[in-house]
Design a protein around this motif. Structure first.
Motif, mmCIF file in Angstrom:
data_model
loop_
_atom_site.group_PDB
_atom_site.id
_atom_site.type_symbol
_atom_site.label_atom_id
_atom_site.label_comp_id
_atom_site.label_asym_id
_atom_site.label_seq_id
_atom_site.Cartn_x
_atom_site.Cartn_y
_atom_site.Cartn_z
ATOM 1 N N LEU A 37 -7.160 2.966 17.815
ATOM 2 C CA LEU A 37 -6.648 1.667 17.395
ATOM 3 C C LEU A 37 -7.202 1.333 16.017
ATOM 4 N N TYR A 38 -6.385 0.674 15.208
ATOM 5 C CA TYR A 38 -6.764 0.299 13.847
ATOM 6 C C TYR A 38 -6.365 -1.149 13.574
ATOM 7 N N VAL A 39 -7.101 -1.776 12.656
ATOM 8 C CA VAL A 39 -6.643 -3.043 12.083
ATOM 9 C C VAL A 39 -5.806 -2.667 10.876
ATOM 10 N N LEU A 40 -4.523 -2.932 10.969
ATOM 11 C CA LEU A 40 -3.562 -2.482 9.970
ATOM 12 C C LEU A 40 -3.314 -3.576 8.939
ATOM 13 N N LYS A 41 -3.491 -3.222 7.662
ATOM 14 C CA LYS A 41 -3.229 -4.132 6.548
ATOM 15 C C LYS A 41 -1.908 -3.694 5.888
ATOM 16 N N PHE A 42 -0.968 -4.627 5.762
ATOM 17 C CA PHE A 42 0.392 -4.289 5.365
ATOM 18 C C PHE A 42 0.636 -4.450 3.861
ATOM 19 N N ARG A 43 1.325 -3.501 3.297
ATOM 20 C CA ARG A 43 1.690 -3.567 1.888
ATOM 21 C C ARG A 43 2.697 -4.682 1.615
ATOM 22 N N GLY A 44 3.417 -5.111 2.635
ATOM 23 C CA GLY A 44 4.436 -6.142 2.451
ATOM 24 C C GLY A 44 3.947 -7.548 2.701
ATOM 25 N N ALA A 45 2.637 -7.737 2.893
ATOM 26 C CA ALA A 45 2.099 -9.059 3.239
ATOM 27 C C ALA A 45 1.288 -9.661 2.109
ATOM 28 N N GLY A 46 1.257 -10.990 2.081
ATOM 29 C CA GLY A 46 0.356 -11.723 1.193
ATOM 30 C C GLY A 46 0.353 -11.222 -0.228
ATOM 31 N N LEU A 93 8.015 -8.277 8.159
ATOM 32 C CA LEU A 93 6.799 -7.705 7.602
ATOM 33 C C LEU A 93 6.797 -6.187 7.749
ATOM 34 N N LEU A 94 7.174 -5.693 8.909
ATOM 35 C CA LEU A 94 7.207 -4.256 9.147
ATOM 36 C C LEU A 94 8.256 -3.583 8.272
ATOM 37 N N ARG A 95 9.386 -4.224 8.112
ATOM 38 C CA ARG A 95 10.463 -3.660 7.299
ATOM 39 C C ARG A 95 10.037 -3.541 5.840
ATOM 40 N N SER A 96 9.267 -4.511 5.349
ATOM 41 C CA SER A 96 8.840 -4.493 3.948
ATOM 42 C C SER A 96 7.590 -3.644 3.723
ATOM 43 N N SER A 97 7.076 -3.048 4.813
ATOM 44 C CA SER A 97 5.837 -2.274 4.716
ATOM 45 C C SER A 97 6.043 -0.793 5.027
ATOM 46 N N VAL A 98 7.290 -0.327 4.956
ATOM 47 C CA VAL A 98 7.566 1.089 5.189
ATOM 48 C C VAL A 98 6.822 1.923 4.136
ATOM 49 N N GLY A 99 6.221 3.013 4.575
ATOM 50 C CA GLY A 99 5.448 3.863 3.669
ATOM 51 C C GLY A 99 3.972 3.785 3.987
ATOM 52 N N LEU A 100 3.136 4.057 2.982
ATOM 53 C CA LEU A 100 1.690 4.077 3.184
ATOM 54 C C LEU A 100 1.096 2.678 3.135
#
Length: 265
Positions: A37-46, A93-100
């Motif tokens: 399990l990981y705490v995931l930080k999104f490229r599409g957020a904030g 959020l998930l849609r805007s965070s596709v990729g690394l």
């Protein structure tokens, strides 16, 4: 860890577990294909990719200096991931965070550091205050310590608010040698009695070569969207030079921290 060539693993996210609704960044607990399990930080957020860059650099600098940081990994999100997520905000959020993206190993059972309950020795406090003054990390206050106690040990998390110079890079060279006035609000400042000793030790560790090795970890596509730079390596070079200049003039932010501490006594 004093490796001149740090590396990060890449995992694939296979399950969105639960959101951690903290501020505007909306990190989440997620499961990866390595079964952790990981705490995931999104490229599409904030603050987007800049927050991920600050998290990556801040975390790996802290690790190099011997402080405890959960393992950082690159977390890949496939295009169709989350398409059945019922929450529209999370789906966007998930849609805007596709990729690394970036993720920290989840420390199950960890508790938030409370300065009224948990104690830190003066050397450790000095190390953390020095780190945050160097990184211009404004987010380690009594209100939000961004530290966890796990198995009776202190762990640092969340450096996404560090390196705030990169939100306005026009005068990055000037910002690199400025004192960090917000250190006055640091939760551990009152116990940071060994800043000069720590400064000497950390300057010896944070060589230009090691700084550049950490900066080289930034994925190219995290740097490719800034129109201020003609090419990716010019953008990457600014991060290296900022950190190199800052540590070359570390006496500036050390004296600022010492002065701020004196006002507390």
């Amino acid at each position: 860890m004093k490796n001149n060539h740090p590396q990060l693993r890449t995992v694939n996210v296979i399950r969105y577990v639960t959101p951690l609704r903290e501020g505007g960044s909306m990190p989440a607990i997620a499961e990866a294909d390595d079964e952790f399990l990981y705490v995931l930080k999104f490229r599409g957020a904030g603050q987007g990719l800049r927050a991920l860059i600050a998290e990556l650099i801040g975390g790996e600098v802290a690790r190099l200096l011997g402080l405890r940081i959960p393992e950082l990994v690159f977390a890949n999100l496939e295009k169709d991931f989350g398409r059945i997520e019922p929450d529209e905000e999370i789906q966007d959020l998930l849609r805007s965070s596709v990729g690394l993206n970036l993720a920290l190993h989840y420390l199950s059972g960890a508790i938030t550091f409370d300065p009224l309950v948990n104690s830190v020795d003066e050397r450790t406090a000095s190390q953390i205050v020095w780190l945050d003054a160097f990184l211009t990390n404004m987010d380690r206050t009594a209100r939000n310590t961004n530290m966890l106690v796990w198995h009776k040990e202190l762990w640092l998390i969340d450096h996404g608010a560090a390196l705030y110079f990169h939100h306005s890079m026009d005068n990055w060279e000037e910002q690199a040698v400025r004192p960090f006035s917000l250190i006055k609000d640091h939760v551990l400042l009152s116990k940071a009695t060994e800043l000069e000793q720590v400064d000497a030790e950390f300057r010896a560790i944070l060589t230009n070569e090691r700084i550049r090795a950490i900066v080289s970890l930034i994925p190219d596509d995290w740097l490719s969207g800034d129109n201020m730079f003609e090419h990716i390596e010019a953008h990457r070079e600014v991060y290296s030079r900022f950190l190199e200049l800052r540590i070359a003039k570390s006496e500036i932010f050390v004296k600022e921290a010492q002065h701020a501490r004196e006002t507390l006594i």
